[in-house]
Design a protein around this motif. Structure first.
Motif, PDB file in Angstrom:
ATOM      1  N   LEU A  25       0.845  -1.192   0.000  1.00 32.49           N
ATOM      2  CA  LEU A  25       0.000   0.000   0.000  1.00 32.49           C
ATOM      3  C   LEU A  25       0.879   1.239   0.000  1.00 32.49           C
ATOM      4  O   LEU A  25       1.981   1.243   0.574  1.00 32.49           O
ATOM      5  N   ALA A  26       0.368   2.287  -0.631  1.00 33.18           N
ATOM      6  CA  ALA A  26       1.049   3.574  -0.578  1.00 33.18           C
ATOM      7  C   ALA A  26       0.937   4.150   0.832  1.00 33.18           C
ATOM      8  O   ALA A  26       0.024   3.784   1.587  1.00 33.18           O
ATOM      9  N   PRO A  27       1.850   5.027   1.233  1.00 36.79           N
ATOM     10  CA  PRO A  27       1.795   5.597   2.597  1.00 36.79           C
ATOM     11  C   PRO A  27       0.449   6.213   2.968  1.00 36.79           C
ATOM     12  O   PRO A  27      -0.035   5.982   4.083  1.00 36.79           O
ATOM     13  N   PRO A  28      -0.228   6.982   2.096  1.00 39.38           N
ATOM     14  CA  PRO A  28      -1.543   7.513   2.489  1.00 39.38           C
ATOM     15  C   PRO A  28      -2.564   6.406   2.754  1.00 39.38           C
ATOM     16  O   PRO A  28      -3.382   6.516   3.680  1.00 39.38           O
ATOM     17  N   ALA A  29      -2.516   5.334   1.954  1.00 38.63           N
ATOM     18  CA  ALA A  29      -3.451   4.233   2.164  1.00 38.63           C
ATOM     19  C   ALA A  29      -3.142   3.493   3.461  1.00 38.63           C
ATOM     20  O   ALA A  29      -4.060   3.062   4.184  1.00 38.63           O
ATOM     21  N   GLU A  30      -1.864   3.307   3.785  1.00 36.19           N
ATOM     22  CA  GLU A  30      -1.516   2.670   5.064  1.00 36.19           C
ATOM     23  C   GLU A  30      -2.043   3.481   6.241  1.00 36.19           C
ATOM     24  O   GLU A  30      -2.577   2.931   7.207  1.00 36.19           O
ATOM     25  N   HIS A  31      -1.881   4.787   6.155  1.00 37.82           N
ATOM     26  CA  HIS A  31      -2.385   5.647   7.223  1.00 37.82           C
ATOM     27  C   HIS A  31      -3.907   5.535   7.345  1.00 37.82           C
ATOM     28  O   HIS A  31      -4.452   5.490   8.462  1.00 37.82           O
ATOM     29  N   ALA A  32      -4.611   5.471   6.214  1.00 32.76           N
ATOM     30  CA  ALA A  32      -6.079   5.351   6.257  1.00 32.76           C
ATOM     31  C   ALA A  32      -6.506   4.028   6.872  1.00 32.76           C
ATOM     32  O   ALA A  32      -7.471   3.979   7.666  1.00 32.76           O
ATOM     33  N   VAL A  33      -5.836   2.931   6.528  1.00 28.94           N
ATOM     34  CA  VAL A  33      -6.187   1.624   7.110  1.00 28.94           C
ATOM     35  C   VAL A  33      -5.969   1.620   8.617  1.00 28.94           C
ATOM     36  O   VAL A  33      -6.804   1.126   9.391  1.00 28.94           O
ATOM     37  N   LEU A  34      -4.847   2.195   9.078  1.00 31.09           N
ATOM     38  CA  LEU A  34      -4.579   2.241  10.516  1.00 31.09           C
ATOM     39  C   LEU A  34      -5.643   3.047  11.248  1.00 31.09           C
ATOM     40  O   LEU A  34      -6.138   2.619  12.311  1.00 31.09           O
ATOM     41  N   ARG A  35      -6.015   4.210  10.680  1.00 30.24           N
ATOM     42  CA  ARG A  35      -7.041   5.028  11.337  1.00 30.24           C
ATOM     43  C   ARG A  35      -8.402   4.348  11.298  1.00 30.24           C
ATOM     44  O   ARG A  35      -9.209   4.501  12.223  1.00 30.24           O
ATOM     45  N   LEU A  36      -8.665   3.595  10.234  1.00 31.22           N
ATOM     46  CA  LEU A  36      -9.927   2.852  10.154  1.00 31.22           C
ATOM     47  C   LEU A  36     -10.013   1.807  11.262  1.00 31.22           C
ATOM     48  O   LEU A  36     -11.050   1.682  11.946  1.00 31.22           O
TER      49      LEU A  36
END
Length: 515
Positions: free
Chosen positions: A399-410
């Motif tokens: 995953l790209a860094p923005p997508a990784e951040h979104a998954v963690l926050r989800l």
């Protein structure tokens, strides 16, 4: 002096230098001939050859074996021939070919000298007996054909010529201008004529030098204004480009990264302009990244500060309230015990929600650890601090860094909502990759809720989760019902996938009890 003036001056200087170099070459080639009178040797040759022919006839007619001193009288008479007469050499006298010979008993250091020698080069007589006395040897090398040259003799630097005096057998003397086919002769002696180098040329040298230098001086006079105008015109465009570059550089130095330099031509300056534009873009990107990182650090610092204050104040107060409610429940009479128990449950629930809020505010080292370790750390924190059982099945996904951040926050938001509203005993977290799609799913066995009535209490958090996923071209799904738990799922394209997701995306399967 500005750059434009410096370049114009350089044009003038280079052109003037070229003219001076050409002049120097011309002077180096022609001055020696002007100063040394290159025609001097030709005049000496004519003089010596003519006199040698006169003496050759004399010795051949009288049958002498060698020239004698008295034969110089013949030369004296030949020197006095009028301008209308012609010598035996075929050259008219008085036309600049003769060398003026002065007869003296002394030395003649700065005047032409003529000498007569025998076949061995021994002087018989000379026009300057003090310089070449009879019986002395000539200073030059003898050859059968004669010859000339320049060099050092007893009188200094001289130019000379040596012509042989020939002795012909009786009846074979060649007539003037009509030589026999193969005359038989032998060398009876030599006529030697010398003159100081440069003799007769000094008077004309200044005029010759002036005529040689005049064109160069004229070119220098013309080249200064022409070179200046040409330099100013040819450098105008270049100087304009350099000034634009300097102006934009000044703006960048003052913190304005928006201006760009127009790239006009394919030369070295244009490459400098392109490099400057790329450098400015990178500086602007780096500054934006630094500002974003600073804002993120500031937000995270603020979240940490709020979490610390909540923990130090409200969490402690809620813990104290829970202890007081428990004491009241044990000490209160039966008619107040129910209210005390309700107060204790409320305090306990508020403490759990506060702990969940503190975990939500807690920073997770995603950049250093990676997505899977960060989710594992978050789930272990909920297990340790809230006593919630969390089952994880996590797979490394691209995953790209923005997508990784979104998954963690989800995952963090779903766990927090479960603690605050569902009171589950088990939460399952799944992360997997299939067919280029990254799927994340958080399921709990809590109370669940009615999605149609969720706007009042759950609407804001759910809407933010949905927007976060859809901004990354993903899909979001919520499955829940009262008493049947809640499942939050999202599907995102992997880092190697191209374009947004289209159509229905199947999510990970959950327990059979959930719809």
């Amino acid at each position: 002096m500005g750059l434009r003036r410096r370049m114009a001056a350089s044009y003038v200087l280079v052109t003037a230098t070229a003219v001076l170099v050409v002049e120097a070459v011309l002077l180096g080639v022609y001055v020696p001939s002007i100063v040394g009178d290159s025609d001097l040797q030709n005049r000496l040759q004519a003089q010596a050859s003519r006199d040698a022919k006169i003496l050759s006839l004399a010795v051949s007619n009288v049958g002498a074996a060698a020239p004698s001193a008295g034969m110089f009288d013949l030369l004296t008479m030949a020197h006095k021939v009028t301008s209308e007469e012609t010598s035996l050499s075929g050259t008219k006298a008085g036309q600049g070919q003769d060398i003026h010979i002065t007869f003296t008993e002394g030395a003649a250091a700065d005047q032409p000298v003529e000498a007569l020698s025998d076949a061995d080069g021994v002087v018989v007589t000379s026009s300057a007996r003090g310089t070449y006395p009879p019986g002395t040897q000539l200073d030059v090398r003898l050859t059968r054909e004669g010859g000339g040259g320049s060099g050092k003799t007893r009188t200094g630097g001289t130019t000379w010529w040596l012509s042989p005096v020939l002795l012909f057998p009786p009846g074979s003397i060649p007539l003037a201008g009509k030589p026999t086919a193969a005359p038989q002769y032998r060398v009876a002696g030599y006529v030697y004529v010398q003159a100081p180098t440069g003799y007769g040329a000094t008077a004309d040298a200044p005029d010759s030098l002036l005529r040689l230098l005049a064109p160069g001086v004229l070119v220098l006079i013309l080249v200064v204004p022409v070179g200046l105008i040409f330099g100013l015109l040819s450098t105008r465009r270049l100087i304009g480009r350099v000034r634009r570059l300097a102006s934009v550089t000044s703006a960048v130095a003052h913190g304005d990264f928006r201006p760009r330099v127009p790239v006009t031509e394919g030369d070295e300056v244009s490459r400098l302009e392109e490099s400057f534009n790329r450098m400015t873009e990178r500086l602007e990107s780096a500054l934006d990244a630094e500002r974003t990182a600073g804002q993120a650090e500031a937000r995270q610092a603020e979240r940490t500060r709020i979490a610390r204050e909540l923990h130090d104040s409200i969490s402690q107060d809620l813990f104290s309230l829970s202890l007081l409610a428990a004491g009241m429940r044990r000490a209160a009479p039966d008619r107040l015990r129910r209210e005390a128990e309700s107060m204790e449950r409320t305090a306990t629930r508020a403490m759990r929600e506060m702990q969940a809020l503190l975990l939500e505010l807690r920073p997770v080292a995603l950049e250093d650890a990676g997505l899977v370790p960060a989710i594992e750390e978050l789930c272990r924190a909920y297990e340790t601090r809230l006593g919630l059982r969390v089952d994880t099945r996590l797979q490394e996904v691209p995953l790209a860094p923005p997508a990784e951040h979104a998954v963690l926050r989800l995952v963090q938001e779903a766990l927090s909502n479960a603690i605050k509203h569902a009171e589950p005993s088990l939460v399952e977290v799944r992360l997997a990759l299939a067919a280029g799609i990254v799927r994340v799913e958080i399921s709990d066995d809590g109370a669940g809720f009615d999605p149609s009535a969720a706007a009042a209490s759950h609407g804001m958090g759910l809407r933010l989760m949905r927007e976060r996923v859809e901004e990354l071209s993903g899909t979001f799904d919520l499955r829940t019902a009262p008493g049947q738990g809640t499942t939050v799922a999202a599907a995102l394209p992997s880092a190697s996938a191209a374009g947004p997701l289209r159509g229905d995306v199947p999510f990970l399967s959950t327990t059979g009890e959930r719809p």
